[in-house]
Design a protein around this motif. Sequence first.
Motif, PDB file in Angstrom:
ATOM      1  N   PHE A   1       0.800  -1.210   0.000  1.00 47.34           N
ATOM      2  CA  PHE A   1       0.000   0.000   0.000  1.00 47.34           C
ATOM      3  C   PHE A   1       0.838   1.267   0.000  1.00 47.34           C
ATOM      4  N   TYR A   2       2.143   1.102  -0.056  1.00 46.10           N
ATOM      5  CA  TYR A   2       2.990   2.296  -0.075  1.00 46.10           C
ATOM      6  C   TYR A   2       2.627   3.139  -1.296  1.00 46.10           C
ATOM      7  N   PRO A   3       2.491   4.472  -1.263  1.00 45.50           N
ATOM      8  CA  PRO A   3       2.797   5.366  -0.125  1.00 45.50           C
ATOM      9  C   PRO A   3       1.630   5.600   0.833  1.00 45.50           C
ATOM     10  N   TYR A   4       0.697   4.713   0.899  1.00 47.05           N
ATOM     11  CA  TYR A   4      -0.414   4.702   1.858  1.00 47.05           C
ATOM     12  C   TYR A   4      -1.460   5.784   1.626  1.00 47.05           C
ATOM     13  N   ALA A   5      -1.034   7.013   1.374  1.00 43.45           N
ATOM     14  CA  ALA A   5      -1.996   8.069   1.062  1.00 43.45           C
ATOM     15  C   ALA A   5      -2.518   7.853  -0.353  1.00 43.45           C
ATOM     16  N   PRO A   6      -3.698   8.372  -0.670  1.00 39.89           N
ATOM     17  CA  PRO A   6      -4.204   8.257  -2.045  1.00 39.89           C
ATOM     18  C   PRO A   6      -3.178   8.830  -3.021  1.00 39.89           C
ATOM     19  N   LYS A   7      -2.940   8.114  -4.108  1.00 42.73           N
ATOM     20  CA  LYS A   7      -1.866   8.497  -5.033  1.00 42.73           C
ATOM     21  C   LYS A   7      -2.063   9.912  -5.595  1.00 42.73           C
ATOM     22  N   GLU A   8      -3.305  10.310  -5.765  1.00 45.15           N
ATOM     23  CA  GLU A   8      -3.554  11.647  -6.321  1.00 45.15           C
ATOM     24  C   GLU A   8      -3.146  12.758  -5.374  1.00 45.15           C
ATOM     25  N   LEU A   9      -3.011  12.423  -4.100  1.00 45.34           N
ATOM     26  CA  LEU A   9      -2.696  13.464  -3.121  1.00 45.34           C
ATOM     27  C   LEU A   9      -1.226  13.477  -2.724  1.00 45.34           C
ATOM     28  N   VAL A  10      -0.488  12.475  -3.192  1.00 41.27           N
ATOM     29  CA  VAL A  10       0.905  12.356  -2.763  1.00 41.27           C
ATOM     30  C   VAL A  10       1.726  13.484  -3.374  1.00 41.27           C
ATOM     31  N   GLU A  11       2.508  14.135  -2.509  1.00 41.06           N
ATOM     32  CA  GLU A  11       3.338  15.253  -2.963  1.00 41.06           C
ATOM     33  C   GLU A  11       4.778  14.983  -2.560  1.00 41.06           C
ATOM     34  N   GLY A  12       5.688  15.489  -3.328  1.00 41.95           N
ATOM     35  CA  GLY A  12       7.100  15.417  -2.933  1.00 41.95           C
ATOM     36  C   GLY A  12       7.645  14.010  -2.990  1.00 41.95           C
ATOM     37  N   ASN A  13       8.896  13.873  -2.607  1.00 42.70           N
ATOM     38  CA  ASN A  13       9.564  12.569  -2.685  1.00 42.70           C
ATOM     39  C   ASN A  13       9.314  11.714  -1.454  1.00 42.70           C
ATOM     40  N   ASN A  14       9.045  12.362  -0.351  1.00 40.96           N
ATOM     41  CA  ASN A  14       8.859  11.602   0.879  1.00 40.96           C
ATOM     42  C   ASN A  14       7.447  11.808   1.409  1.00 40.96           C
ATOM     43  N   PRO A  15       6.595  10.804   1.239  1.00 44.12           N
ATOM     44  CA  PRO A  15       5.198  10.980   1.663  1.00 44.12           C
ATOM     45  C   PRO A  15       5.052  11.144   3.172  1.00 44.12           C
ATOM     46  N   PHE A  16       6.079  10.756   3.932  1.00 46.61           N
ATOM     47  CA  PHE A  16       5.996  10.891   5.382  1.00 46.61           C
ATOM     48  C   PHE A  16       6.241  12.325   5.837  1.00 46.61           C
ATOM     49  N   LEU A  17       6.720  13.141   4.923  1.00 43.08           N
ATOM     50  CA  LEU A  17       6.958  14.540   5.281  1.00 43.08           C
ATOM     51  C   LEU A  17       5.845  15.458   4.775  1.00 43.08           C
ATOM     52  N   SER A  18       4.888  14.869   4.110  1.00 40.82           N
ATOM     53  CA  SER A  18       3.803  15.688   3.563  1.00 40.82           C
ATOM     54  C   SER A  18       2.909  16.189   4.692  1.00 40.82           C
ATOM     55  N   ILE A  19       2.500  17.424   4.621  1.00 39.91           N
ATOM     56  CA  ILE A  19       1.583  17.956   5.627  1.00 39.91           C
ATOM     57  C   ILE A  19       0.146  17.683   5.209  1.00 39.91           C
ATOM     58  N   ASN A  20      -0.116  17.827   3.917  1.00 39.74           N
ATOM     59  CA  ASN A  20      -1.499  17.714   3.439  1.00 39.74           C
ATOM     60  C   ASN A  20      -2.029  16.293   3.412  1.00 39.74           C
ATOM     61  N   SER A  21      -1.154  15.352   3.212  1.00 35.99           N
ATOM     62  CA  SER A  21      -1.611  13.950   3.112  1.00 35.99           C
ATOM     63  C   SER A  21      -0.522  13.040   3.640  1.00 35.99           C
ATOM     64  N   ASN A  22      -0.263  13.174   4.909  1.00 41.10           N
ATOM     65  CA  ASN A  22       0.857  12.464   5.493  1.00 41.10           C
ATOM     66  C   ASN A  22       0.655  10.955   5.463  1.00 41.10           C
ATOM     67  N   ALA A  23       1.699  10.256   5.009  1.00 43.31           N
ATOM     68  CA  ALA A  23       1.600   8.801   4.852  1.00 43.31           C
ATOM     69  C   ALA A  23       1.357   8.125   6.193  1.00 43.31           C
ATOM     70  N   LEU A  24       1.916   8.682   7.248  1.00 42.75           N
ATOM     71  CA  LEU A  24       1.762   8.050   8.564  1.00 42.75           C
ATOM     72  C   LEU A  24       0.300   8.066   9.005  1.00 42.75           C
ATOM     73  N   TYR A  25      -0.385   9.150   8.683  1.00 49.10           N
ATOM     74  CA  TYR A  25      -1.804   9.249   9.041  1.00 49.10           C
ATOM     75  C   TYR A  25      -2.591   8.135   8.343  1.00 49.10           C
ATOM     76  N   TYR A  26      -2.348   7.998   7.048  1.00 49.78           N
ATOM     77  CA  TYR A  26      -3.093   6.989   6.303  1.00 49.78           C
ATOM     78  C   TYR A  26      -2.663   5.579   6.693  1.00 49.78           C
ATOM     79  N   PHE A  27      -1.389   5.402   6.954  1.00 48.28           N
ATOM     80  CA  PHE A  27      -0.925   4.089   7.388  1.00 48.28           C
ATOM     81  C   PHE A  27      -1.570   3.723   8.711  1.00 48.28           C
ATOM     82  N   GLY A  28      -1.670   4.687   9.607  1.00 53.46           N
ATOM     83  CA  GLY A  28      -2.357   4.449  10.883  1.00 53.46           C
ATOM     84  C   GLY A  28      -3.798   4.021  10.662  1.00 53.46           C
TER      85      GLY A  28
END
Lengths: 550, 426
Positions: free
Chosen positions: A253-280
């Motif tokens: 499921f990586y990057p865990y957040a919906p693909k359309e919302l993923v920004e930047g190279n590191n989804p865990f650093l995203s504020i708008n769609s943080n991967a950790l939130y979705y992984f949780g």
Amino acid sequence: MRKKIAMIIVVVTMVVGVALRFTGLDKSPPSLGFDEAALGYNAYSLLLTGKDEYGNFLPISLRSFNDFKPALYGYLTVPFIKLFGLNESAVRMVSALAGIVSLWFLYKLLSVFIKDKLVCSLIFLWLSFEPWRLHFSRNAFETHLSSAFFMMGAYYLIKNKKIFWSLLFFGLSAYSYHSARLSVPALIILWGIDPLRWFWTKNVSEVITSTLKGIKKMWWMVALFVAMVIPVFMANSSLVLTRFNQENVFKRFYPYAPKELVEGNNPFLSINSNALYYFGGIMSGHIMSYFSPINLNSRIYAWVKMSPQFIPGMGMLGWIEGIVFVFGLIVVIKNLRKSFLHRYLIYWMISGIAPAAVTWTWYHPLRSLNIFPAIEIIVALGAVEIIRLVKNKLWYGVIAAVMFVTVVYTINNELLYSAYENHGEYQPGGFREGMMELKELSKDYDQVIIDSPHAQSFIFVLFYQQIDPNIVHKYADIRPKPGIEGNLNFNFEKFVFRPIDWPKDRLLKNTIVWTDDTMSKEEIESIPGAKLRMVVPNALYDTARIITIE
Amino acid sequence: MISLFNYPPTEEQIWILMKTGTGSEIGLLWLRILTILLMGIVFWFWFNKLRTVASVKSSVISIILLVMSPAVWGIGWSYPLMVVKLVLVLCVVTFLKTKWWIILLVLVGLGFYNVSFLKQNPAILSKITMSDARNEVNNRFMSEDTLRIKMELPLMWRRIGYNKLFITYRQVLAELLPFFDLETLYFQEVHPMEQKSVVLFYWPEIFILIFGIYFWVTSKLKNDSNNILVVLLVISFIDFLFSNTVLYQRFILLLIPLSLLMAYGVEKILVANRYVGAVVGVVLLYATYVNSYDISKRADFWLDNRPLVYQYWYTGIKPLGVENFEKIYVSTLIGSSQNYCWFYLGDICKTDKFVFNSFNLSTGNIDNGLYAGFAGEFVGPKFKNDFSSDWDSQLPAKDLTLISKENIRDTVAYKYGNDIGLVIKK
């Protein structure tokens, strides 16, 4: 008097349970799944040679379809194959026996929670016909054997007596199926430390003291268990984790957040769609899915429907049990503070869910089978609460009548309707009916081409023709390597597994073809030298043709 | 970019605007504002009622949790009749005593409202008539009798389990079990089946619910508080049973008692440890932010796509000039084309220039005019709904000219594709 009636109910339940599990194992389900055939053939190979189908001597894991099945089920099947031969009933016998033992321990566990013997026996009677119990007892599932051992281990743990029995059964559970290797230490640790108590402990020093006491109580058990299962990892350390690598949630499921919302190279650093939130969310959802009544009762996910764990028309539990489960959960939550027994149920659930939660599937009964006895106990507690609230005894009659009809429906559904609905990819049928004819014919022909749409068709040839394992061992090196998934057919002796290409293959000589039923007899016999030798039926329709080409 | 705030109107909103004769974007905006205000007023009354049975803190938290829910906003912004239902139920609970006969009236009223005003056809009603049960019984017997290899069970035994009465009971249970759906209630953000529904509660709130349930069952709450909770749970359950609409709307009444339970949980957490309570608050605020961002970027993922289809067609027709065409054909595959036409283009839609009907331009003669439809209506429907992206390359062969096309996210007209377009035949 109440005790006598209770005992009669228990005995009747066990007798009926035996009858339901052992009767007609070759007819319902009417054909083997490829995993069942693999377990059976490996057991056969172990019986004759002490090696699995790849020639590994007394393996701890069966390489099988490169999924490295834990081998204990195979070993326990050996005596039944010796007694009854290599057939469906022999292969399923271990699961049926596990179902009976599991049934008995269900009663023992219910007795721990429900003191009134009559009420306990009636609830036991009701729960003994849960759809999952019947279904998993009648199919060869390593996980079912594992869950029976796990249940036995959990029983002795909760009694806090005969801890060595507990460890023994837990160990057997780990050798039966992968998930126990995580569930068992998790349960022991939670049982020992009892972390839910911390919510009601006033100060930190008390928490620390009680935790240390808990560690002292259980560390040696965990160590002993780990020592027991070390051989599993030592045998094929990277390969045993193959199954985990194939199925884990982290990669899929990586990057865990919906693909359309993923920004930047590191989804865990995203504020708008943080991967950790979705992984949780994904992990929480995976865990809570086993508490969701609709999943327990009726919702069928696609990965469940397309697999042998599918129970048509029903979930793992009967329909009303999911609602009663909600009542039971409330009872458990209410008693969490004062009762270790109730906290233990939560620990049991968590430890049983853990292995399934780290796989990609949202709700997967097969991987979480360990928790279902705990779920049944929670349902039982809910039922006791409802009985307490229902004052009018007339309702008992109505409830009893509905439960009786439900039991009849469940039995019919499993023994008959399930055979109809499950007939397909995982239980293809036809191989049993046609393989002996094929075996007889193939003595006079040079080549046998198997063109079957069913996955892993080679295993049905091995199983039903009882191919000498020594022959199969010679081909171990050319077989698809570990890590390769999908169709693992391989050619051996005169057997070739490939699609038929009639424009070319019509020119073959001295060949037998096993193919699907799309060609009519006239079309077949219009091929020079070709003759239709058998129309192969399965439980529902004609599934294949055996054609000889002179 | 489509967001929640500029999302096109729903059929419900169009219907109300038609009744009030205010078909315009301004009229729509006013309707939305009024609906939100109405919801706000009701929440205010509800808050005051809650204060009489629970603490002020719980009451405030309960309202905050409701206001944070995207489902509440989604309904407030797009489904005024659903808000009216919310209003009616909360008014009864707020202003009247929770006597059994009043509750019964509410339940009957809800069923009547769902069927008559909201035009829903609850599936449970067809189950009670036993027609589905009869079909299932026959199907079961036929299926099992076709098995060539099977266990023989006595017919009488099979009939005990397979009979219309029991199957009806089973089918009715199947209708009420989805009420106990944790995934839709709390995990819509990560739903495994990617079902179409707005988020009801954020996934971290499941843990608050667990706390709330714990404190509810272990605390000695006032009778009134318990009564309100139980009454709301029963009302929401019956409403769920007798409704048939998008999933999150079926659960809308359940949000209220759940928010109350969660409020108990949050209050207790705050009392036990303020810092933990603060962390809970931060997490929920972040969840709200993430979901708001998601809706702002992917409103069509969360909301009904059918209004988008109509918006595309009619805002595309307008600049082409209605007067330039003899006839304008607009598809009716997805519902009330004519009403949407009126909203976007006005009274001209009532003339015979407009033809509201689905069509199939792949066969037969094609009349001159402008066509607004789905790909499958231009090139023929496909059973598997698998249209290639260049389906419009077939149009010139029939003297059809593509003006524009667009792909929509959801399949709202199966067999007709996910592409919509405007095509001219001269």
